[in-house]
Design a protein around this motif. Structure first.
Motif, short mmCIF file in Angstrom:
data_model
loop_
_atom_site.label_atom_id
_atom_site.label_comp_id
_atom_site.label_asym_id
_atom_site.label_seq_id
_atom_site.Cartn_x
_atom_site.Cartn_y
_atom_site.Cartn_z
N LEU A 1 -16.25 29.67 -3.89
CA LEU A 1 -14.70 28.87 -3.97
C LEU A 1 -15.07 27.19 -3.04
O LEU A 1 -14.13 26.78 -3.03
CB LEU A 1 -13.55 29.43 -3.88
N ARG A 2 -16.21 27.34 -2.45
CA ARG A 2 -16.42 26.24 -1.48
C ARG A 2 -16.81 25.01 -2.25
O ARG A 2 -16.85 24.83 -3.48
CB ARG A 2 -17.80 26.39 -0.55
N LEU A 3 -16.86 23.88 -1.57
CA LEU A 3 -16.99 22.57 -2.09
C LEU A 3 -18.43 21.93 -2.29
O LEU A 3 -18.51 20.98 -3.19
CB LEU A 3 -16.13 21.53 -1.48
N ASP B 1 -17.16 19.38 -7.11
CA ASP B 1 -16.02 18.97 -7.95
C ASP B 1 -16.22 17.46 -8.26
O ASP B 1 -16.91 16.74 -7.43
CB ASP B 1 -14.61 19.20 -7.14
N VAL C 1 -22.24 27.31 -2.66
CA VAL C 1 -21.60 27.90 -4.15
C VAL C 1 -22.99 28.89 -4.45
O VAL C 1 -22.90 29.99 -5.33
CB VAL C 1 -21.23 26.85 -4.99
N SER D 1 -12.43 21.37 3.47
CA SER D 1 -11.39 22.11 3.11
C SER D 1 -10.25 22.32 4.07
O SER D 1 -10.71 22.55 5.16
CB SER D 1 -11.62 23.41 2.29
N SER E 1 -14.37 24.23 -8.33
CA SER E 1 -13.94 25.19 -7.38
C SER E 1 -12.49 25.83 -7.92
O SER E 1 -12.02 26.74 -7.83
CB SER E 1 -13.64 24.72 -6.17
N ASP F 1 -8.39 30.83 -0.62
CA ASP F 1 -9.74 31.29 -1.12
C ASP F 1 -9.92 32.72 -0.44
O ASP F 1 -10.60 33.70 -1.34
CB ASP F 1 -10.72 30.41 -0.54
#
Lengths: 112, 955
Positions: free
Chosen positions: A21-23, A103, A28, B680, B566, B688
């Motif tokens: 779920l990291r960016l 993203d 990932v 984040s 994500s 998360d």
């Protein structure tokens, strides 16, 4: 021992999910690797746990379940191929756009 | 000739023109002509049987489980259409040979044309409706290609897209309708469906089926309100317009109406829908046609109008109507194709199709004048030409048809349509050929060679021949009519004749022709009136509809699919968790049936290391190098776990994969930033973390649950254990499963692995040939580089142990069948041996010593495995059946020879090739980035005079 394996699977999954779920691409990829371990061990464990009973035919009384092992063996090799492809895509994106975000930029900043 | 061959010939032949394009235009057209001629001759060999009233059929089972078989049949109706398609096809091919210019790719054109022809023949000869639907879609696709053949014309592309959208939608509806029909009849064979009239018409599903099938037919045959696509499809080259949009494809809908006439017709719904749509289309098309200035647009709308006429006749549900429809299909195909070709000739000669710029061509193009005039007068319904005969039959039928309890409605509309029809025919002749010769044609008009006027002339001979001697066509028309009626009604006794006496139809005909003449004379004011009347523009409506649908789709999808990976991952995880939680909470299970095994201190220590490494990975993941080390620990602990739990093969695989994965990630990390920045928000991290913990707990609970219980059903592993040695000849059951019991799986898996490697190679190539290359060349490493890239100690050690590595790999490979090992593991070990050389001695040194490219190794591996599998066919056994035997060659001990070992060799080669190709691709990127690497495989070499750094060494 069963508890140790189950909790190890759980820990691997949790860590993998968090990293997925990291960016950025690299965490990932790390996350998917951890998830791969989790899934492989999970599948392997579906043959239940047996020590000292490898599926090599001898005079032994009992053998562990060979089928999950065969499945997981190819899964390990294929997951290497999958990791390599994902890494290559991530690398190509980074080298091409100098950006390793997973993203898309929010609409407006970047013309589709 | 077999029906299969007749349908297959155009498809098989379709390859030829494309291949023969280089051989010249004559060869292209010649081969297309020959293929079509062969198919036509093949069709004609079946004529005697058809004339005798037999039904020729051919069948081969394809997917019987789905009810989809290749069943073909040939009766009068099928023969009629197939002959039209192939016969007019021949003329079109001859015409197109001379029509297409030198700049047009002729091979491509004729390939599309033959594909279309094959699909059309397939439609009319299919017995199985599912097969018919396949051909139906094929005509839509091939006509799309043909309409858009002139890719540089925007009208062509738009017209093609519109035609595909409309006919494709109709095709979807038709699929639904046909499936319902097959369901009611209990069979997908047309021959069975056609015998179930009562069951179908009594079924509650009759109405949905009827509407869906009519949607399919009306879109294909351009019936109101779907008529708008046909004129836009006229952007196609004229031969296509003549072939698809007058003679064949638009008749496919009509064909299906005729084919299903016995089971669908006769009800009020059929009558109102089909006759109503036909009448509206007929009048509307004829009216619009009169006011079009483009010759092809005029003909397009006139085609729409005539298709409406035929539809209307089929809608009445009487035997006489069906006969008139059949006759008019024949007549329309002859005169309309001739007219289209004439329009093409005029365009060809005068370089314009605009009626306003034409006139007086009678003197300049006498041959074309005769041909076009005869065809146009036939269309207008002038006696002694075939159009008159069928049009009078239509009027006769209309005079007896009552719609909505208004006896005058159908006859009045039929006369009105015929009146406009006559008027535009007169306009076509009068304003193009008559009048004074002008001096402002875009080009000097002249008659073309016989190659262009020959085909339409032949058709006009038919127009006149049938018109003067209708009795010659009568037996055939009646034969086809009988096939349409399918025994539900008697073939009408009426004869095809020029003179029927003073019937109402004759008066109607006179009114139509006379009125048409008057309307033609009053064309100028009528045109002004028409131009001044506001009308909806179909194309604008269609484009608006498409834009609206696209906008709706975009608005629906965009919020869901916003490119945030994500977010997708979070949604996916939560969804899976929710589904799992639902199953967990609603399912029932029994208590534990297995006892827990007690762990020792070592086990707990291993577990603690794994958990600690995974936890640390999460906390320190921003330091990327550290996270690689941590994931290595995780991998090692998993490997240790495999050792502990009796999985030596897995342990060996995991360990070797671990090595290559870490090398791969290091190579990648070379280019990526070394740290992950904090981006984040803490809220997001908490979210998360919550998802992650929930997912972890869920998998843990699941694993914990099943680890304490026995399998629900007995595992097939018992079979594998029992037969591994007896049947597979090996004692390592895992390996025997891989190369024998489930060899096909393994075969697929090595192919997947190979594709992944090739994909990586391709991506690298793409990167290196694009702008990234320059960027890589200019890249400055973000960290200081170590001096001495090839330390002497490492170079020597790796070279010395290389043979040892190979030997170990070989040993692991050979013993794999009986002891832990095998192709996968051996492949990975050997790969590591190679990688060591790359790392120690450098890319250039290693590549120079490489004899075989890795692609070749991959290919050899997959081929070896595949051929081993195929080999068993020669012994009458299924794919990948293995065999083994024991041989003894003194002084060695007895040993085993198994075909599975050859398969395993394939696995080995594929794994080596795939792993090496992936890693090599990555290091090629690195090589670009760091410029020329050291010329010497050793950074420091005492035996070398270390001065001239530019000298080439090695390679």
């Amino acid at each position: 021992m069963e508890f140790l394996v189950a909790s190890a699977i759980g820990v691997l999954t949790a860590a993998g999910l968090y990293l997925v779920l990291r960016l950025r691409t690299f965490p990932v990829i790390m996350g998917t690797s951890l998830l791969t371990y989790a899934v492989n061990v999970f599948l392997f464990a579906s043959g239940r746990l047996a020590t000292g009973a490898p599926p090599i035919l001898t005079d032994a009384e009992r053998y562990t379940d060979p089928l999950p092992q065969a499945l997981v063996l190819t899964a390990i090799v294929i997951s290497f191929g999958m990791t390599a492809v994902v890494v290559m895509i991530a690398l190509g994106a980074y080298l091409g756009a100098d950006d390793d975000h997973v993203d898309d930029a929010p609409a407006g900043e970047d013309a589709r | 000739m077999s029906l299969f061959l007749i349908v297959a010939l155009p498809f098989l032949g379709a390859m030829l023109p494309g291949l023969m394009n280089a051989a010249g235009r004559q060869a292209c057209a010649g081969v297309t002509f020959t293929v079509t001629l062969l198919a036509l001759v093949g069709l004609l060999t079946n004529l005697p049987a058809v004339l005798a009233g037999e039904i020729v059929s051919a069948r081969v089972a394809w997917l019987p489980g789905l009810g989809l078989d290749v069943t073909l049949w040939l009766d009068g109706l099928g023969f009629f259409f197939a002959a039209l398609i192939l016969g007019i096809g021949l003329l079109i091919i001859a015409y197109a040979r001379h029509y297409l210019s030198r700049d047009d790719h002729m091979g491509e054109f004729f390939t599309y044309l033959l594909l279309f022809q094959g699909a059309m023949v397939g439609i009319v000869l299919s017995d199985n409706v599912l097969l018919l639907l396949v051909f139906w879609e094929l005509t839509s696709l091939s006509s799309f290609l043909l309409i858009g053949y002139w890719k540089h014309l925007p009208e062509g592309r738009q017209g093609a897209r519109m035609a595909l959208a409309v006919t494709g939608m109709g095709g979807l509806a038709l699929i639904g309708g046909m499936l319902i029909l097959g369901r009611i009849a209990g069979s997908y064979e047309l021959s069975v469906i056609l015998e179930n009239r009562d069951a179908i018409q009594a079924s509650p599903l009759y109405h949905p089926a009827l509407v869906l099938i009519l949607l399919g037919c009306f879109t294909k045959s351009a019936q109101f309100p779907f008529h708008f696509w046909l004129p836009h499809a006229m952007a196609a080259p004229t031969p296509v317009s003549a072939y698809l949009h007058s003679a064949t494809m638009v008749k496919a809908g009509i064909f299906l109406l005729a084919r299903l006439w016995p089971v669908l017709s006769g009800t009020t719904e059929w009558f109102v829908l089909v006759t109503g749509a036909g009448l509206i289309t007929m009048v509307l098309g004829a009216t619009i046609a009169l006011f079009k200035h483009d010759l092809k647009a005029l003909l397009a709308f006139s085609t729409v109008s005539h298709l409406g006429l035929i539809t209307m006749l089929l809608g009445t549900g009487t035997a006489f109507g069906a006969m008139a429809a059949v006759f008019h299909i024949l007549n329309h195909a002859t005169f309309k194709a001739a007219l289209f070709m004439s329009a093409g000739i005029i365009d060809h000669g005068a370089h314009t199709r605009d009626i306003r710029h034409l006139g007086g061509l009678r003197r300049l193009m006498p041959v074309t004048f005769v041909i076009a005039t005869l065809a146009a007068l036939s269309m207008a319904g002038i006696p002694l030409l075939n159009g008159f005969l069928s049009k009078e039959m239509m009027l006769e039928e209309a005079a007896h048809t009552t719609l909505f309890d208004l006896p005058w409605l159908v006859p009045a509309l039929a006369v009105l349509g015929s009146l406009f029809s006559a008027a535009y025919c007169f306009r076509f002749v009068g304003q193009v050929f008559f009048g004074p010769v002008r001096d402002d044609y875009p080009s000097h008009p002249h008659d073309p060679g016989p190659g262009l006027w020959g085909p339409p002339a032949l058709l006009v001979v038919l127009v006149v021949g049938i018109g003067v001697m209708p009795f010659l066509a009568e037996p055939f028309v009646k034969l086809v009519t009988a096939a349409v009626l399918g025994g539900t009604a008697e073939v009408p006794g009426a004869h095809l004749a020029i003179w029927h006496g003073l019937t109402p139809a004759l008066y109607m005909s006179i009114v139509a022709v006379g009125g048409g003449l008057l309307l033609f004379l009053a064309h100028r004011p009528a045109q002004r009136l028409w131009d001044g009347t506001p009308r909806p523009e179909a194309k604008a409506l269609f484009d608006g509809l498409v834009a609206g649908a696209v906008g709706l789709a975009r608005r629906t999808v965009a919020p869901l699919h916003d490119g945030a990976f994500s977010r997708y991952a979070a949604i996916l995880a939560v969804t899976v968790l929710a589904v799992g939680a639902h199953a967990w909470l609603t399912g029932a299970s029994e208590g534990p049936s297995r006892t827990m095994q007690t762990p020792s201190v070592v086990h707990v220590a291993g577990w603690a290391m794994l958990v600690a490494a995974a936890g640390a990975l999460v906390f320190f993941h921003r330091n990327r190098l550290l996270s690689l080390i941590l994931i290595g620990i995780v991998g090692l602990m998993v490997t240790a776990g495999f050792v502990l739990f009796s999985a030596p093969d897995l342990a060996m695989t995991q360990l070797t994969v671990e090595v290559v994965t870490i090398i791969l990630l290091l190579l990648a990390l070379n280019f990526l930033p070394n740290r992950t920045p904090v981006e984040s928000s803490s809220l997001r991290r908490v979210r998360d973390g919550a998802i992650a913990v929930a997912g972890g707990l869920a998998t843990m609970a699941l694993a914990w649950h099943y680890l304490l219980r026995d399998t629900v059903a007995p595992s097939i592993s018992e079979f594998h254990l029992a037969n591994s040695y007896k049947g597979g000849g090996g004692t390592n059951v895992v390996n025997v499963i891989l190369v024998d019991f489930r060899g096909f799986d393994t075969y697929g898996e090595i192919i997947v692995l190979s594709i992944a490697a090739l994909l990586i190679f391709a991506l690298t190539e793409a990167l290196l040939s694009g702008p990234v290359r320059a960027r890589l060349l200019n890249r400055v490493p973000d960290q200081a580089r170590a001096g001495g890239t090839h330390p002497m100690l490492m170079v020597i050690v790796t070279r010395v142990i290389m043979p040892v590595v190979m030997l170990v790999g070989f040993y692991i490979f050979l013993r794999g069948h009986n002891e832990p090992g095998g192709g996968f593991i051996a492949g990975l070990i050997v790969s590591i041996g190679f990688v060591m050389q790359y790392m120690a001695s450098g890319f250039a040194w290693t590549s120079a010593r490489l004899k075989y490219p890795y692609h070749g190794v991959i290919g050899a591996g997959v081929l070896t495995a595949g051929l081993t599998g195929i080999g068993s066919w020669f012994f009458g056994a299924p794919f990948l059946t293995s065999a083994f035997t024991y041989v003894r060659i003194p002084p060695f001990d007895k040993f085993e020879l198994a075909t599975a070992a050859i398969f395993d060799l394939g696995v080995f080669l594929a794994v080596v090739g795939a792993v090496m190709l992936s890693l090599e691709s990555f290091s090629r990127l690195a090589r670009r980035a760091h410029g020329p690497e050291d010329d010497y495989p050793m950074g420091v070499d005492p035996s070398r005079d270390d001065l001239p750094r530019t000298t080439e060494m090695g390679a």
